[in-house]
Design a protein around this motif. Structure first.
Motif, mmCIF file in Angstrom:
data_model
loop_
_atom_site.group_PDB
_atom_site.id
_atom_site.type_symbol
_atom_site.label_atom_id
_atom_site.label_comp_id
_atom_site.label_asym_id
_atom_site.label_seq_id
_atom_site.Cartn_x
_atom_site.Cartn_y
_atom_site.Cartn_z
ATOM 1 N N PRO A 56 -8.341 -6.788 17.777
ATOM 2 C CA PRO A 56 -9.658 -6.174 17.563
ATOM 3 C C PRO A 56 -10.419 -6.904 16.481
ATOM 4 C CG PRO A 56 -7.948 -4.857 16.524
ATOM 5 C CD PRO A 56 -7.254 -5.905 17.342
ATOM 6 N N THR A 57 -11.630 -7.003 16.652
ATOM 7 C CA THR A 57 -12.503 -7.653 15.675
ATOM 8 C C THR A 57 -12.746 -6.702 14.503
ATOM 9 O OG1 THR A 57 -13.565 -8.878 17.458
ATOM 10 C CG2 THR A 57 -14.748 -8.746 15.341
ATOM 11 N N LEU A 58 -12.572 -7.234 13.203
ATOM 12 C CA LEU A 58 -12.811 -6.388 12.022
ATOM 13 C C LEU A 58 -14.262 -5.968 11.986
ATOM 14 C CD1 LEU A 58 -10.824 -8.312 9.267
ATOM 15 C CD2 LEU A 58 -10.148 -6.225 10.477
ATOM 16 N N THR A 59 -14.419 -4.698 11.844
ATOM 17 C CA THR A 59 -15.782 -4.184 11.729
ATOM 18 C C THR A 59 -16.235 -4.303 10.287
ATOM 19 O OG1 THR A 59 -15.001 -1.963 11.287
ATOM 20 C CG2 THR A 59 -15.324 -2.557 13.602
ATOM 21 N N THR A 60 -17.447 -4.063 10.000
ATOM 22 C CA THR A 60 -18.002 -4.137 8.641
ATOM 23 C C THR A 60 -17.354 -3.103 7.724
ATOM 24 O OG1 THR A 60 -20.092 -4.908 9.529
ATOM 25 C CG2 THR A 60 -20.116 -4.031 7.278
ATOM 26 N N ASP A 61 -17.157 -1.874 8.222
ATOM 27 C CA ASP A 61 -16.537 -0.801 7.409
ATOM 28 C C ASP A 61 -15.105 -1.155 7.046
ATOM 29 O OD1 ASP A 61 -18.865 0.578 7.560
ATOM 30 O OD2 ASP A 61 -18.212 1.876 9.239
ATOM 31 N N LEU A 62 -14.363 -1.683 8.021
ATOM 32 C CA LEU A 62 -12.970 -2.024 7.758
ATOM 33 C C LEU A 62 -12.893 -3.161 6.733
ATOM 34 C CD1 LEU A 62 -10.023 -1.567 8.364
ATOM 35 C CD2 LEU A 62 -10.213 -3.152 10.286
#
Length: 271
Positions: A56-62
């Motif tokens: 999964p691609t890291l989201t901004t929040d993560l």
């Protein structure tokens, strides 16, 4: 051509062009299908099947949470280091304070001891000065008493009183007979020897030497005694003006005293 080909009964029947074309088409399709299948099978046998899992691609929040976690860990490490440094500084300060306190207590004790020694020395010097002054006063008093005392023409009493005056301030020592320490009877014996009179050594014997006189009629040069005649425990010499001179005790030494403070029991006259 076969030699029988011209015979009609021996010729193979001709297939129609349409049937042959159909068969050719079917055959070609089957072969094509087999070729494809074979190629596919060969490819499948030659290359293993690999399953790819897409992360999964890291989201901004993560990403933000990971960064915050890293910052928090770094801050916690810094706080721990700071606390360790503070604890070490506090321990060092406590040790130094304890050492300084011990040093201060030693200095205070040394100062207290020095002050006590200085005070004791000053007291001893004051007492010595007072004793010297007292002796000087006593010598002056004795000198005055000697000049006012009624001495006989022979001057024997004057010799006794002059000798006694010169001993004022000497020490009292039990059994002492001079020249710088005396007991009561030793001093009296030495004083009358200056006038040519040999007295017994003890106070008991001196209390009965010569002629007994009443205390109301005593004169300078008479021997005073305390206790009964023949049993006296102390002797001195009357010097006039209500005073006598004796080797009193270890704390006083040879002094001049008033009879009013220590009345005698009796007196004898040998001159």
């Amino acid at each position: 051509m076969s030699h029988t080909a011209h015979i009609p009964s021996h010729r193979k029947p001709r297939r129609s062009a349409s049937k042959m074309a159909l068969r050719a088409g079917v055959t070609g399709g089957v072969l094509s299908t087999l070729a494809v299948a074979g190629a596919s099978g060969a490819a499948s046998a030659a290359e293993p099947v690999t399953q790819t899992i897409e992360l999964p691609t890291l989201t901004t929040d993560l990403s933000s949470q990971v960064a915050q976690s890293a910052d928090a860990t770094q801050q916690a490490a810094a706080n721990y280091q700071l606390q360790a440094e503070r604890d070490e500084a506090f321990a060092n300060a406590a040790k130094q304070a304890k050492k300084d306190q011990a040093t201060a207590e030693k200095k205070a004790e040394a100062k207290k001891k020095a002050e006590a020694e200085a005070a004791a020395k000053a007291k001893a010097e004051r007492e010595a000065a007072q004793q010297a002054s007292s002796r000087s006063t006593e010598r002056t008093t004795l000198s005055t008493a000697s000049t006012t005392a009624a001495a006989p023409a022979s001057g024997s009493v004057g010799a006794v009183l002059s000798f006694l005056q010169s001993q004022v301030g000497d020490a009292y020592v039990m059994g002492g007979t001079g020249p710088n320490s005396w007991d009561c009877s030793g001093l009296v014996q030495a004083a009358f020897k200056q006038a040519g009179v040999d007295l017994p050594r003890t106070s008991q014997e001196q209390s009965t030497a010569g002629t007994a006189v009443s205390l109301s009629s005593i004169q300078a040069g008479d021997i005073l005694y305390w206790g009964g005649a023949g049993e006296a425990y102390h002797v001195g010499v009357y010097i006039g003006n209500g005073q006598y001179l004796d080797a009193a005790n270890p704390s006083k030494g040879v002094v001049i005293q008033d009879l009013s403070g220590y009345p005698a029991s009796g007196a004898v006259r040998v001159l």
